[in-house]
Structures are given as structure tokens and as C-alpha cells.
Design a protein around this motif. Structure first.
Motif, PDB file in Angstrom:
ATOM      1  N   LYS A 140       0.694  -1.090  -0.034  1.00  0.00           N
ATOM      2  CA  LYS A 140      -0.163   0.127   0.043  1.00  0.00           C
ATOM      3  C   LYS A 140       0.942   1.386   0.167  1.00  0.00           C
ATOM      4  N   ILE A 141       0.641   2.138  -1.071  1.00  0.00           N
ATOM      5  CA  ILE A 141       1.374   3.253  -1.253  1.00  0.00           C
ATOM      6  C   ILE A 141       0.367   4.579  -1.439  1.00  0.00           C
ATOM      7  N   ILE A 142       0.720   5.444  -0.486  1.00  0.00           N
ATOM      8  CA  ILE A 142      -0.025   6.750  -0.633  1.00  0.00           C
ATOM      9  C   ILE A 142       0.905   7.902  -0.905  1.00  0.00           C
ATOM     10  N   LEU A 143       0.329   8.791  -1.856  1.00  0.00           N
ATOM     11  CA  LEU A 143       1.121   9.827  -2.175  1.00  0.00           C
ATOM     12  C   LEU A 143       0.753  11.238  -1.738  1.00  0.00           C
ATOM     13  N   ASN A 144       1.578  11.934  -0.882  1.00  0.00           N
ATOM     14  CA  ASN A 144       1.150  12.914  -0.027  1.00  0.00           C
ATOM     15  C   ASN A 144       2.143  14.272  -0.557  1.00  0.00           C
TER      16      ASN A 144
END
Length: 178
Positions: free
Chosen positions: A135-139
């Protein structure tokens, strides 16, 4: 782009002034108890980008990639504060230092800008090839938010591991923001 009104009221009266809140966050906020480990990756054009990693207290298969704003870097309090918060909630963090922002002059005469998604794509590919994050979130903050929104909007096949994007204080209408 619709303007959405907020009913948020800061708890301290002094921070109800947007200028004071901005200056305080930029000049006075200190973030402690976060350790970053720097990693340099080589880009296909012969240049490099420095990544500053911080890790969850427990082994994690979740990652947040954090992109700073104009004139920023990975040691700015807003970046370190976000990394610390995500680390505390079980995410590893990779804060990107754009070209020329890590304290060392880059090899190529190429600057970063709000439309340069190739470097972000290279970082994502590098991470996916090296690690087992599910799981990768871009912020992204400001220019970094614009960069992230452009990346997810232009990519035909976003990696399945990317589950979300967060854009904070983003100049979506660049001409209108000038």
C-alpha cells in the motif's frame, strides 16, 4: 475548481490569523524524535535524487511518499511532521528531495517544477522494484500536491500498490496563483 468553505476554528485565537499561522508553522515549529536515513538514487538521465526515509516502529508494508513544496526539502518541519505522524500510524515514509533541494548541486542543468512528473515516476518505480510495499499513499504539499495530482491524472496505468493521493494547499490553477 469549487471553493469549499470550512467551519474549522483554530483552538488558539492567535492562529485564527492565517498569516500568523503560516509564519509560525514555517519559522517556529520544531519536530523532534524522527530519524531520517538518506538514500541517493540515480536517474536515467545521469542525475540523482536524494530520498529521506523514516520508518514505522513496527515492520510495515505501507508507505507514504511525501513531496515538498517550492523551495522546500525533506527536513522542513511540515514534511518531518507529516512523516512522524505517518510513522506513528504504521507507515514507512519516503520524503523526496527534488533536484537541487537536498543541499547538493545536481549533475544536470535540470530544475524541478510542478509539471516534472518523470522524477516522481522514477522514484515510484525504484521503490516498487526494491521493496515489498503493498500500500502506497502519495502525499504532496503545495507544488508537491500539484505534482502528485498531475502524476495520477496523466498516468495510464498507475501501479496497483498506489492506493491514494493527498494534496495539501495545492496551487491547482497555476496561472491564477501567480
Amino acid at each position: 475548481m469549487p471553493l469549499i468553505q470550512s467551519n474549522y476554528t483554530p483552538p488558539l485565537k492567535i492562529f485564527r490569523n492565517g498569516d500568523i499561522a503560516t509564519i509560525y508553522a514555517a519559522m517556529c515549529r520544531k519536530v523532534t524524535i524522527i530519524q531520517q536515513t538518506r538514500e541517493r538514487i540515480d536517474l536515467v538521465d545521469g542525475d540523482f535524487i536524494d530520498l529521506d526515509w523514516s520508518y514505522s516502529f513496527k515492520k510495515s508494508n505501507q508507505l507514504v511518499i511525501i513531496c515538498h513544496g517550492l523551495e522546500g526539502h525533506a527536513q522542513r518541519p511540515y514534511i518531518m511532521g507529516a512523516a512522524k505522524l505517518f510513522n506513528q500510524h504504521g507507515y514507512d515514509c519516503c520524503a523526496i528531495n527534488y533536484r537541487g533541494c537536498s543541499g547538493e548541486i545536481n549533475k544536470k542543468f535540470t530544475a524541478y517544477h510542478s509539471g516534472k512528473t518523470e522524477d516522481l515516476h522514477s522514484v515510484i518505480e525504484y521503490i516498487l522494484n526494491k521493496n515489498q510495499y503493498q500500500k502506497i499513499i502519495l502525499n504532496g504539499f503545495s507544488l508537491g500536491g500539484n505534482l502528485i495530482l498531475k502524476y495520477v491524472g496523466e498516468k495510464q496505468n498507475i501501479p496497483l500498490e498506489i492506493k491514494g493521493a493527498i494534496a495539501i494547499s495545492t496551487p491547482v490553477d497555476l496561472e491564477g496563483c501567480m
